[in-house]
Scaffold this motif. Structure first.
Motif, PDB file in Angstrom:
ATOM      1  N   GLN A  81       0.867  -1.169   0.000  1.00 41.74           N
ATOM      2  CA  GLN A  81       0.000   0.000   0.000  1.00 41.74           C
ATOM      3  C   GLN A  81       0.905   1.220   0.000  1.00 41.74           C
ATOM      4  O   GLN A  81       1.758   1.376   0.883  1.00 41.74           O
ATOM      5  CB  GLN A  81      -0.909   0.005   1.238  1.00 41.74           C
ATOM      6  N   ARG A  83       1.100   5.481  -0.405  1.00 43.85           N
ATOM      7  CA  ARG A  83       0.359   6.738  -0.407  1.00 43.85           C
ATOM      8  C   ARG A  83       1.342   7.900  -0.340  1.00 43.85           C
ATOM      9  O   ARG A  83       2.345   7.836   0.371  1.00 43.85           O
ATOM     10  CB  ARG A  83      -0.637   6.792   0.753  1.00 43.85           C
ATOM     11  N   CYS A  84       1.063   8.949  -1.120  1.00 42.86           N
ATOM     12  CA  CYS A  84       1.958  10.093  -1.129  1.00 42.86           C
ATOM     13  C   CYS A  84       1.558  11.082  -0.045  1.00 42.86           C
ATOM     14  O   CYS A  84       0.503  10.950   0.594  1.00 42.86           O
ATOM     15  CB  CYS A  84       2.016  10.740  -2.507  1.00 42.86           C
ATOM     16  N   CYS A  90      -2.773  14.509  -2.456  1.00 44.92           N
ATOM     17  CA  CYS A  90      -2.707  13.045  -2.366  1.00 44.92           C
ATOM     18  C   CYS A  90      -3.927  12.508  -1.629  1.00 44.92           C
ATOM     19  O   CYS A  90      -4.345  13.063  -0.614  1.00 44.92           O
ATOM     20  CB  CYS A  90      -1.441  12.619  -1.637  1.00 44.92           C
ATOM     21  N   CYS A  91      -4.493  11.417  -2.143  1.00 44.80           N
ATOM     22  CA  CYS A  91      -5.642  10.807  -1.481  1.00 44.80           C
ATOM     23  C   CYS A  91      -5.193  10.052  -0.233  1.00 44.80           C
ATOM     24  O   CYS A  91      -4.021   9.723  -0.078  1.00 44.80           O
ATOM     25  CB  CYS A  91      -6.389   9.893  -2.435  1.00 44.80           C
ATOM     26  N   ASP A  92      -6.122   9.767   0.636  1.00 45.91           N
ATOM     27  CA  ASP A  92      -5.784   9.160   1.931  1.00 45.91           C
ATOM     28  C   ASP A  92      -5.289   7.721   1.800  1.00 45.91           C
ATOM     29  O   ASP A  92      -4.336   7.323   2.460  1.00 45.91           O
ATOM     30  CB  ASP A  92      -6.996   9.201   2.866  1.00 45.91           C
ATOM     31  N   ASP A  93      -5.949   6.937   0.943  1.00 45.85           N
ATOM     32  CA  ASP A  93      -5.635   5.512   0.863  1.00 45.85           C
ATOM     33  C   ASP A  93      -4.463   5.207  -0.061  1.00 45.85           C
ATOM     34  O   ASP A  93      -3.786   4.200   0.101  1.00 45.85           O
ATOM     35  CB  ASP A  93      -6.859   4.726   0.398  1.00 45.85           C
ATOM     36  N   GLY A  94      -4.230   6.046  -1.052  1.00 47.16           N
ATOM     37  CA  GLY A  94      -3.172   5.757  -2.005  1.00 47.16           C
ATOM     38  C   GLY A  94      -3.552   4.626  -2.935  1.00 47.16           C
ATOM     39  O   GLY A  94      -4.703   4.495  -3.345  1.00 47.16           O
ATOM     40  N   LEU A 120      -2.507   7.820  -6.842  1.00 51.95           N
ATOM     41  CA  LEU A 120      -2.067   8.439  -5.591  1.00 51.95           C
ATOM     42  C   LEU A 120      -2.794   9.755  -5.331  1.00 51.95           C
ATOM     43  O   LEU A 120      -2.890  10.207  -4.182  1.00 51.95           O
ATOM     44  CB  LEU A 120      -0.556   8.719  -5.640  1.00 51.95           C
ATOM     45  N   TYR A 139       4.821   3.704   2.773  1.00 50.58           N
ATOM     46  CA  TYR A 139       4.311   2.434   2.268  1.00 50.58           C
ATOM     47  C   TYR A 139       4.374   1.375   3.349  1.00 50.58           C
ATOM     48  O   TYR A 139       5.124   1.475   4.328  1.00 50.58           O
ATOM     49  CB  TYR A 139       5.121   1.978   1.049  1.00 50.58           C
TER      50      TYR A 139
END
Length: 250
Positions: A81, A83-84, A90-94, A120, A139
């Protein structure tokens, strides 16, 4: 000078300690990621893991080349997983990615497919994220999940019937690294070790005749175990063909 060196050492130790505490709290590791260009936004069929076309399209083409996580090929097939960390962009979940290649960027652990990199971002912000080129990320490794798919064995395209056999294991679910592959030699009643040719490609010369039984050594947080795939490849096997094992890791 001595005092300065001691102070620097103390600060460094504190930094390492804080990083370790942060890691233990949420399971994420800080790093960097970039992306590689692709006209169809998919992965590459010539990846260092040896997956071929599977490496282009698996996981809806949300795939990545990894650097130190490659681990001489044993890191192939691992899921992460990612996420940026750019606020409001950047979105929360990536995105969940599968490691299918080796690649190095500017101090990056991940080189994402175009499709994965776009995911992302929050909606309608992918183009702005692409303009960064390299982004800070965090990650963690997660279980791979392939609903409806059993573990499969592909006879690699370089194989030559009766004289040379190379295989690739596909759809390895869970959190496991494949660390060894053996094939059963029925006439000698013994297992023959296959060589890791590159990535996740295992090979040997003068393979056994008849239907082929394999076993794969898998290593994870719960320890190491062997998974046996009985008579999974027929006696008249063909290069490039994928054979279903009817079993799955979990």
């Amino acid at each position: 000078m001595g005092f300065a060196a001691k102070s620097y050492c103390s600060l460094l130790c504190m930094s390492v300690l804080l990083t370790t505490i942060c890691y233990s709290q949420d399971g994420y590791v800080s790093s960097r990621a970039t992306y590689y260009g692709s006209p169809d936004c998919l992965g590459t069929p010539s990846g260092a893991c040896g997956y071929g076309e599977f490496g282009r399209r698996v996981n809806d083409a949300n795939v990545a080349g990894v650097s130190r996580l490659y681990r001489n090929g044993s890191g192939c097939g691992a899921c992460y997983q990612v996420r940026c960390k750019i606020p409001k962009l950047c979105c929360d979940d990536g995105v969940k990615v599968v490691a299918t290649d080796y690649g190095e960027g500017d101090k990056t652990d991940f080189i994402l497919s175009t499709r994965a990199y776009a995911r992302l971002a929050v909606p309608n912000a992918a183009l702005e994220l692409f303009s960064y080129g390299v982004v800070d990320i965090e990650y963690q490794r997660i279980p791979c999940q392939y609903p409806g798919y059993n573990l499969k064995v592909k006879v690699h395209e370089n194989s030559k019937f009766s004289v040379y056999l190379a295989v690739v294991v596909l759809y390895q679910a869970g959190i496991y690294d494949i660390t060894a592959v053996d094939v059963w030699q029925a006439d000698c009643q013994q297992w023959r070790c296959m060589r890791r040719a590159f990535g996740t490609v295992w090979d040997l010369s003068d393979p056994p005749s008849g239907p082929l039984t394999f076993r794969a050594q898998v290593s994870g947080s719960g320890g190491t175990k062997w998974v046996q795939m009985t008579n999974v490849v027929p006696s008249e096997w063909k290069a490039g063909v994928v054979y279903d094992t009817a079993i799955q890791l979990s």
